[in-house]
Scaffold this motif. Structure first.
Motif, PDB file in Angstrom:
ATOM      1  N   ASP A  90      55.314  44.361  39.310  1.00 52.67           N
ATOM      2  CA  ASP A  90      54.439  43.381  38.659  1.00 52.67           C
ATOM      3  C   ASP A  90      54.052  42.300  39.667  1.00 52.67           C
ATOM      4  O   ASP A  90      54.532  41.173  39.592  1.00 52.67           O
ATOM      5  N   ILE A  91      53.218  42.675  40.627  1.00 50.90           N
ATOM      6  CA  ILE A  91      52.732  41.655  41.554  1.00 50.90           C
ATOM      7  C   ILE A  91      51.200  41.640  41.526  1.00 50.90           C
ATOM      8  O   ILE A  91      50.570  42.658  41.260  1.00 50.90           O
ATOM      9  N   LEU A  92      50.660  40.461  41.774  1.00 53.81           N
ATOM     10  CA  LEU A  92      49.204  40.323  41.728  1.00 53.81           C
ATOM     11  C   LEU A  92      48.653  40.660  43.107  1.00 53.81           C
ATOM     12  O   LEU A  92      48.823  39.899  44.048  1.00 53.81           O
ATOM     13  N   SER A 146      48.904  32.588  45.327  1.00 56.21           N
ATOM     14  CA  SER A 146      50.288  32.595  44.849  1.00 56.21           C
ATOM     15  C   SER A 146      50.544  31.307  44.058  1.00 56.21           C
ATOM     16  O   SER A 146      51.226  31.318  43.041  1.00 56.21           O
ATOM     17  N   SER A 147      49.978  30.212  44.515  1.00 56.53           N
ATOM     18  CA  SER A 147      50.110  28.960  43.763  1.00 56.53           C
ATOM     19  C   SER A 147      48.830  28.150  43.942  1.00 56.53           C
ATOM     20  O   SER A 147      48.263  28.110  45.032  1.00 56.53           O
ATOM     21  N   ASP A 164      49.371  33.278  40.590  1.00 56.21           N
ATOM     22  CA  ASP A 164      50.698  33.629  40.102  1.00 56.21           C
ATOM     23  C   ASP A 164      51.306  32.415  39.392  1.00 56.21           C
ATOM     24  O   ASP A 164      52.048  32.551  38.430  1.00 56.21           O
ATOM     25  N   GLU A 165      50.941  31.228  39.917  1.00 55.40           N
ATOM     26  CA  GLU A 165      51.454  29.970  39.351  1.00 55.40           C
ATOM     27  C   GLU A 165      50.357  28.922  39.401  1.00 55.40           C
ATOM     28  O   GLU A 165      49.582  28.892  40.353  1.00 55.40           O
ATOM     29  N   PRO A 179      55.438  30.493  37.813  1.00 52.59           N
ATOM     30  CA  PRO A 179      55.177  31.681  38.627  1.00 52.59           C
ATOM     31  C   PRO A 179      55.643  32.981  37.982  1.00 52.59           C
ATOM     32  O   PRO A 179      56.742  33.037  37.411  1.00 52.59           O
ATOM     33  N   GLY A 180      54.775  33.987  38.054  1.00 54.95           N
ATOM     34  CA  GLY A 180      55.166  35.340  37.663  1.00 54.95           C
ATOM     35  C   GLY A 180      55.276  35.597  36.169  1.00 54.95           C
ATOM     36  O   GLY A 180      55.546  36.715  35.749  1.00 54.95           O
ATOM     37  N   ARG A 184      51.333  42.725  34.790  1.00 57.05           N
ATOM     38  CA  ARG A 184      50.156  41.880  34.539  1.00 57.05           C
ATOM     39  C   ARG A 184      48.847  42.515  35.007  1.00 57.05           C
ATOM     40  O   ARG A 184      47.815  42.332  34.368  1.00 57.05           O
TER      41      ARG A 184
END
Ligand code: BT5
Length: 329
Positions: free
Chosen positions: A62-64, A86-87, A112-113, A129-130, A239
């Motif tokens: 589950d990684i973007l 990532s943020s 992600d965040e 995040p996540g 996701r």
């Protein structure tokens, strides 16, 4: 090249592919293949390596990752240009910046965040995040500014259909901008429009969808009113699968049903999902409150409320919140 190696592993998900096969297919050395495998492993891909058998991607994590997202994304406009962070402060703020600088329709910003996720009227949106989908899309709709609420309606229906397809979950829509499940908020939509009196220059529609939150992850302020796919279905979700489904449903609705006669069809679908239609609700605005029965929705996306004295009142989506007589829905 990293994406091509990843795609070969995805094509053979759960099976080994030899380093030699990959190096032959790509015309690179086995040492170069190994370099990309190490890179993918460091990015969170569970790749098993065996000197005899080669490499095997055990499961899709589950990684973007845009390579994952683009795989099987059969849209022509939505997500064809994509930024993944990532943020970030807020994906809506970033998408507005891109739109102002001429980003094409369908440009997507995902994070992600979010550290400054926003709801309506400056409220904050919790986006750790996540745990969820924090995503915004740039639109250049051919609508009059007073029809801008149609964008929220289109997005809500698209998210509901996408969740049914990708997460096998039935959700309700709480006018104007909430997706709910079991009486709690699963997703919020933030539609921000940059317009002049006669023309919309661009709109940015943001989607905040709680995916892998458990009950204890929810902060105190929203524990009682929020839910997630994980809480509702008792399992974790990938996701990217859900994002892909949302973008596909949004594109279909946006390109085919936002304008004119087809919008009536969309509105019917919206009504079928509505958790307030035919119910008694309180409409809370800034410094005002009205009670009545939710009787229907207008072509401009407004709520038609039957007041206690029998009069009909049209409420614009702008700055109001809706509550049941004694509860959130
Ligand atoms: C919304 O506002 O529901 C729109 C939320 C949109 C968030 C997305 S995330 C991607 C994009 N980038 C952004 O910065 N925003 C968009 P509203 O109707 O005003 O609801 C806000 C209220 O929902 C807050 O005051 C809290 O009570 C509650 N809330 C905050 N975080 C939540 C969460 N993760 N899940 C459920 N409820 C939440």
């Amino acid at each position: 090249m990293r994406d091509v190696v990843l795609n070969i592993l995805l094509d053979n998900l759960g099976h080994f592919v030899s380093g030699e096969d990959i190096s032959r297919q790509l015309g690179i050395t086995r040492a170069a293949v190994w370099k990309y495998i190490k890179l993918l492993q460091s990015q969170g891909y569970p790749i098993e390596s065996s000197t005899k058998k080669g490499y095997c991607l055990r499961q899709v994590p589950d990684i973007l990752d845009d390579a994952l997202l683009l795989r099987g994304l059969d849209t022509s406009v939505f997500g064809r240009k994509m930024e993944i962070h990532s943020s970030i402060g807020s994906t809506n703020a970033r998408a507005k910046e891109l739109a102002l600088n001429g980003a094409p329709e369908g440009t997507v910003v995902i994070a992600d965040e979010q550290v400054q996720g926003r709801g309506r009227l400056g409220r904050s949106w919790i986006s750790p995040p996540g745990k969820g989908i924090w995503m915004s899309v740039v639109l250049r709709p051919r609508l009059f500014p007073q029809q801008a609420s149609r964008i929220t309606i289109m997005t809500a229906v698209a998210v509901a259909n996408a969740l049914k397809r990708s997460a096998q979950i039935e959700v309700g829509i709480k006018w104007p901008n909430d997706i709910v499940c079991g009486g709690k908020k699963l997703c919020g939509i933030l539609n921000e429009v940059h317009a002049e009196p006669q023309v919309i220059h661009y709109a940015v529609v943001g989607i905040g969808l709680n995916v892998n939150f458990s009950q204890e992850d929810l902060p105190d302020g929203i524990k009682d009113l929020a839910t997630s796919l994980k809480i509702e279905k008792d399992k974790e979700f990938c996701r990217v699968d859900i994002i892909r489904a949302i973008l596909q449903e949004m594109e279909k609705s946006y390109l085919q049903r936002l304008n004119n006669d087809r919008f009536t069809e969309l509105l019917k679908e919206y009504e079928a999902h509505s958790v307030i239609l035919g119910k008694r609700v309180r409409v809370i605005g800034i410094g005002s409150e009205l009670s009545g029965y939710a009787e229907g929705f207008g072509e401009d996306g407004s709520l038609i409320l039957r007041l206690d004295d029998g009069r009909l009142e049209t409420i614009l989506a702008g700055d109001v919140s809706i509550r049941g007589e004694s509860s959130y829905v």
